[in-house]
Design an enzyme around this catalytic site. Sequence first.
Site, mmCIF file in Angstrom:
data_model
loop_
_atom_site.group_PDB
_atom_site.id
_atom_site.type_symbol
_atom_site.label_atom_id
_atom_site.label_comp_id
_atom_site.label_asym_id
_atom_site.label_seq_id
_atom_site.Cartn_x
_atom_site.Cartn_y
_atom_site.Cartn_z
ATOM 1 N N ASP A 9 0.806 -1.207 -0.025
ATOM 2 C CA ASP A 9 0.021 -0.161 0.035
ATOM 3 C C ASP A 9 1.030 1.191 -0.071
ATOM 4 O O ASP A 9 2.005 1.082 0.229
ATOM 5 C CB ASP A 9 -0.886 -0.046 1.136
ATOM 6 C CG ASP A 9 -1.577 1.215 1.347
ATOM 7 O OD1 ASP A 9 -2.298 1.804 0.559
ATOM 8 O OD2 ASP A 9 -1.633 1.747 2.447
ATOM 9 N N LEU A 10 0.450 2.277 -0.265
ATOM 10 C CA LEU A 10 1.197 3.492 -0.308
ATOM 11 C C LEU A 10 0.951 4.482 0.844
ATOM 12 O O LEU A 10 2.120 4.380 1.723
ATOM 13 C CB LEU A 10 0.746 4.202 -1.696
ATOM 14 C CG LEU A 10 1.635 5.810 -1.782
ATOM 15 C CD1 LEU A 10 2.970 5.344 -2.098
ATOM 16 C CD2 LEU A 10 0.969 6.637 -2.641
ATOM 17 N N ASP A 11 0.087 5.150 0.974
ATOM 18 C CA ASP A 11 -0.142 6.319 2.036
ATOM 19 C C ASP A 11 0.030 5.424 3.512
ATOM 20 O O ASP A 11 -1.001 4.498 3.738
ATOM 21 C CB ASP A 11 -1.584 6.934 1.954
ATOM 22 C CG ASP A 11 -1.607 7.592 0.827
ATOM 23 O OD1 ASP A 11 -0.542 8.521 0.396
ATOM 24 O OD2 ASP A 11 -2.542 7.352 -0.082
ATOM 25 N N THR A 17 2.145 10.002 4.354
ATOM 26 C CA THR A 17 1.020 10.876 3.981
ATOM 27 C C THR A 17 -0.314 10.810 4.528
ATOM 28 O O THR A 17 -0.870 11.431 4.289
ATOM 29 C CB THR A 17 0.899 10.673 2.293
ATOM 30 O OG1 THR A 17 0.870 9.460 2.240
ATOM 31 C CG2 THR A 17 2.093 11.306 1.588
ATOM 32 N N LYS A 45 -8.747 5.550 6.062
ATOM 33 C CA LYS A 45 -7.504 5.106 5.854
ATOM 34 C C LYS A 45 -7.648 3.843 4.868
ATOM 35 O O LYS A 45 -8.664 3.083 5.031
ATOM 36 C CB LYS A 45 -6.733 4.504 6.862
ATOM 37 C CG LYS A 45 -6.111 5.622 7.634
ATOM 38 C CD LYS A 45 -4.880 5.137 8.799
ATOM 39 C CE LYS A 45 -4.530 6.182 9.458
ATOM 40 N NZ LYS A 45 -3.699 5.706 10.562
ATOM 41 N N SER A 114 -2.690 0.732 -4.375
ATOM 42 C CA SER A 114 -2.964 2.054 -3.298
ATOM 43 C C SER A 114 -4.340 2.385 -4.030
ATOM 44 O O SER A 114 -4.647 2.518 -5.371
ATOM 45 C CB SER A 114 -2.077 3.031 -3.730
ATOM 46 O OG SER A 114 -2.546 4.376 -3.124
ATOM 47 N N ALA A 115 -5.239 2.797 -3.082
ATOM 48 C CA ALA A 115 -6.555 3.541 -3.462
ATOM 49 C C ALA A 115 -6.238 5.155 -4.026
ATOM 50 O O ALA A 115 -7.148 5.656 -4.694
ATOM 51 C CB ALA A 115 -7.268 3.468 -2.125
ATOM 52 N N LYS A 145 -10.915 -0.697 -1.607
ATOM 53 C CA LYS A 145 -10.884 -1.564 -0.580
ATOM 54 C C LYS A 145 -11.936 -1.333 0.418
ATOM 55 O O LYS A 145 -12.411 -0.073 0.590
ATOM 56 C CB LYS A 145 -9.498 -1.260 0.365
ATOM 57 C CG LYS A 145 -8.352 -1.379 -0.490
ATOM 58 C CD LYS A 145 -6.790 -0.689 -0.123
ATOM 59 C CE LYS A 145 -5.848 -0.818 -0.794
ATOM 60 N NZ LYS A 145 -4.548 -0.078 -0.444
ATOM 61 N N GLU A 169 0.078 -3.431 4.492
ATOM 62 C CA GLU A 169 -0.918 -2.437 4.826
ATOM 63 C C GLU A 169 -1.153 -1.708 6.161
ATOM 64 O O GLU A 169 -0.924 -2.361 7.060
ATOM 65 C CB GLU A 169 -2.434 -3.196 4.763
ATOM 66 C CG GLU A 169 -2.933 -3.083 3.040
ATOM 67 C CD GLU A 169 -3.602 -1.582 2.953
ATOM 68 O OE1 GLU A 169 -3.672 -0.710 4.043
ATOM 69 O OE2 GLU A 169 -4.102 -1.437 1.892
ATOM 70 N N ASP A 170 -1.716 -0.763 6.029
ATOM 71 C CA ASP A 170 -1.520 0.024 7.483
ATOM 72 C C ASP A 170 -3.057 0.331 7.644
ATOM 73 O O ASP A 170 -3.522 1.039 8.664
ATOM 74 C CB ASP A 170 -0.914 1.703 7.333
ATOM 75 C CG ASP A 170 -1.584 2.681 6.628
ATOM 76 O OD1 ASP A 170 -2.161 2.076 5.310
ATOM 77 O OD2 ASP A 170 -2.000 3.808 7.132
HETATM 78 C C1 BG6 Z 1 -5.542 5.879 0.401
HETATM 79 C C2 BG6 Z 1 -5.489 6.811 1.632
HETATM 80 O O1 BG6 Z 1 -4.228 5.202 0.151
HETATM 81 O O2 BG6 Z 1 -5.864 6.654 -0.782
HETATM 82 C C3 BG6 Z 1 -6.720 7.427 1.863
HETATM 83 O O3 BG6 Z 1 -5.243 5.819 2.663
HETATM 84 C C4 BG6 Z 1 -7.283 8.211 0.431
HETATM 85 O O4 BG6 Z 1 -6.847 8.449 2.938
HETATM 86 C C5 BG6 Z 1 -7.253 7.500 -0.548
HETATM 87 O O5 BG6 Z 1 -8.529 8.974 0.795
HETATM 88 C C6 BG6 Z 1 -7.178 8.343 -1.907
HETATM 89 O O6 BG6 Z 1 -6.355 8.969 -2.145
HETATM 90 P P1 BG6 Z 1 -6.284 10.312 -3.427
HETATM 91 O O7 BG6 Z 1 -4.843 10.672 -3.187
HETATM 92 O O8 BG6 Z 1 -6.557 9.839 -4.429
HETATM 93 O O9 BG6 Z 1 -7.104 11.246 -2.735
HETATM 94 MG MG MG Z 2 -2.613 3.259 3.922
#
Ligand code: BG6
Ligand code: MG
Length: 217
Positions: A9-11, A17, A45, A114-115, A145, A169-170
């Site tokens: 996962d990214l964030d 972030t 998240k 990542s989302a 997710k 994943e977090d």
């Molecule tokens: C996820 C984050 O990775 O991405 C969420 O955990 C975030 O908090 C989602 O809303 C969407 O991200 P973005 O950058 O497209 O607004």
């Molecule tokens: Mg995350």
Amino acid sequence: MSKKVFIFDLDGVIVDTAKYHFLAWQKLAQELGIEFTPEHNEELKGVSRVRSLDIILNLGNIQATQEEKDKWLKDKNELYLSYLVDMDQSELLPGVVAVLKFLKANNQLIALGSASKNARPILEKTNIIHYFDAIVDGNDVSNAKPDPEVFLRACQLVGVAPEDSIVFEDSVAGIQAANTAKMKSIGIGEKEILHEAEYIFSDFTMINEQFIKSLMN
Ligand code: BG6
Ligand code: MG
């Protein structure tokens, strides 16, 4: 021995972030008179931007037109991106690069799941995009997710079976997505929150090479 893929996962896993997403949502919530705490934020998240806004509006029992929602989504993203302008490798979470390097040195496949729709520029700014054999982000999937679509796509792209995929994943939603996909789920964060994960570590510095090797076999 079958091929494995390590899906990150990214964030909140690769980069720090999650705090910027929180700050940007909190500002919007404040403007709308909605109380929005770090506990509420756990629910956001791993969740898409559109769904996150709906959760916040629900908290405040606010009905809004599509036009209003579009404006708030745009405002939130602009504020979020303003935090990332000077982003560099210093935003990478502790131990992440060492794990990426170790995996590459051991010829393992690496993917992003990542989302976020902002994933690629973040991987570029932090100078780690070259580690990834596949990138699946919020622009590529229609189901957020805890739906496993993002992780299933990632393992498909590199030709690995879900059972041979390992997810870092977090978020609770992300751990559930990995579990539903029958992937190995590794929580990065607090035990109390991520208890559905198969393994939990507070951060990547707590993961040793022996453990990663055990995942390769
Ligand atoms: C996820 C984050 O990775 O991405 C969420 O955990 C975030 O908090 C989602 O809303 C969407 O991200 P973005 O950058 O497209 O607004
Ligand atoms: Mg995350």
